[in-house]
Design a protein around this motif. Sequence first.
Motif, short mmCIF file in Angstrom:
data_model
loop_
_atom_site.label_atom_id
_atom_site.label_comp_id
_atom_site.label_asym_id
_atom_site.label_seq_id
_atom_site.Cartn_x
_atom_site.Cartn_y
_atom_site.Cartn_z
N ARG A 1 6.01 5.47 5.76
CA ARG A 1 5.99 5.00 4.38
C ARG A 1 7.36 4.50 3.96
O ARG A 1 7.47 3.50 3.22
CB ARG A 1 5.53 6.12 3.45
N TRP A 2 8.43 5.13 4.43
CA TRP A 2 9.77 4.70 4.05
C TRP A 2 10.08 3.32 4.61
O TRP A 2 10.77 2.53 3.97
CB TRP A 2 10.80 5.72 4.51
N GLU B 1 0.84 -1.19 0.00
CA GLU B 1 0.00 0.00 0.00
C GLU B 1 0.88 1.25 0.00
O GLU B 1 1.78 1.40 0.83
CB GLU B 1 -0.90 0.02 1.23
N GLY B 2 0.62 2.14 -0.96
CA GLY B 2 1.37 3.39 -1.02
C GLY B 2 2.73 3.28 -1.66
O GLY B 2 3.48 4.26 -1.68
N VAL B 3 3.08 2.10 -2.20
CA VAL B 3 4.38 1.90 -2.84
C VAL B 3 4.15 1.47 -4.28
O VAL B 3 3.39 0.53 -4.53
CB VAL B 3 5.23 0.85 -2.10
N GLY C 1 4.35 10.70 2.67
CA GLY C 1 4.18 9.55 3.56
C GLY C 1 5.10 9.56 4.75
O GLY C 1 4.77 9.03 5.81
N SER D 1 7.12 6.15 -3.63
CA SER D 1 6.04 6.23 -2.66
C SER D 1 5.52 7.65 -2.55
O SER D 1 6.12 8.59 -3.08
CB SER D 1 6.52 5.74 -1.28
N ASP D 2 4.43 7.79 -1.84
CA ASP D 2 3.83 9.09 -1.59
C ASP D 2 4.86 9.99 -0.89
O ASP D 2 5.35 9.66 0.18
CB ASP D 2 2.60 8.91 -0.70
N GLU E 1 7.83 1.03 4.92
CA GLU E 1 7.11 0.13 4.01
C GLU E 1 7.87 -0.05 2.70
O GLU E 1 7.85 -1.14 2.11
CB GLU E 1 5.71 0.67 3.75
N VAL E 2 8.53 1.00 2.23
CA VAL E 2 9.38 0.86 1.03
C VAL E 2 10.48 -0.16 1.28
O VAL E 2 10.78 -1.01 0.44
CB VAL E 2 9.98 2.22 0.63
N ASP F 1 12.23 6.28 -4.53
CA ASP F 1 12.91 5.88 -3.30
C ASP F 1 14.17 5.06 -3.55
O ASP F 1 15.19 5.27 -2.90
CB ASP F 1 11.96 5.06 -2.42
#
Length: 356
Positions: A282-283, A172-174, A278, A274-275, A285-286, A332
């Motif tokens: 989020r990073w 999600e978001g990636v 985020g 990614s966003d 999650e990346v 990223d």
Amino acid sequence: MAYGALLAGGATLAGCDESAVQQATARLQRRLVLPGSVDGRERLRALVQAATLAPSSHNTQCWRFVLGREQIRIEPDTTRRCPAVDPDDHHLLVSLGCATENLVQAALAHGLMAEPQVGADGRISVALAPTRPRLSSRYTAIVQRQTTRGVFDGRPLPAATWRQLEDAAEAEGVAARLITDTAGLERLLAAVVAGLRTQLSNRAFVDELVRWLRFDAEEAARSGDGLFIGCNGQPSMPPWLARRLVRRFLHADSEARRSAEQLRSSAGVVILASDAAGGPARWVEVGRAFQRLALEATAAGLQLSLLNPPVEVAALRAPLAAAFGLGTLRPDLVVRIGRGARLPDSLRRPLDAVIA
């Protein structure tokens, strides 16, 4: 990055040490605890061992683990920051995400379901609950995965393999953008070269890089971290001499040629994005997405490495995103993938050094 001109220039100065002891140690560090053979705190330590085999920026191993009864916290070790290459701690948090994904895969093998929760500051709390043990191909790939700077063989990969790799990176978001056409790879190469020229003209960047280079097996063993040149398949150099010579041989033109050889020998590249808003969560999650991609590639008999200069130089991110249809997403990681020879493995710090 490869820093090939430096290493080639120093080859005639190297001793006869072939780093056999260093590699024997690296292999021992990759002997994971047999699932089902331990429980309690020793099982948690086994999960941490697997987590520490994840990649990290400059191999800083920028993590600390806090063991609870039914959870493990993963926190950044800010003493291992790299402010020149990573001023916003993006790569640091991506590294924590890589370690988290290894831990998730290892937990399942040991009969635990791991549920990571990422805080706004990037700290990760991993709740653990009993489940049916399952040995996945990603878990068994943990000990084989490496980020190699070697040249690949240039052969294309089947479309089904690319789909498998893209599916592994789904989160999600990636977003994952695949580049396999020659024109696209050449556009990417231009961005890599622009990033290299910017970075290598920055004294702070070069000084930071040199601090994390390890020039012989003894130095690598003493620190247990950093970028050991033997992992590039290059001979050792006396550290006292290498650090005097490094700036003489470390030039953008030679690194650009090396990057071109690496990129043009690859089957393709995946850009993870990614966003941009985020932030730390989020990073992380990346990092998890990248690690799943890396483990899936390793299980398929592939090698991979990173060509990150165009995502590390802030001014180049938006043009890179525009060139590859990423819109407002933040690029990223730039991941090149292909078939190539296995190179020596990097060392890890002792578990007691990373467990709080």
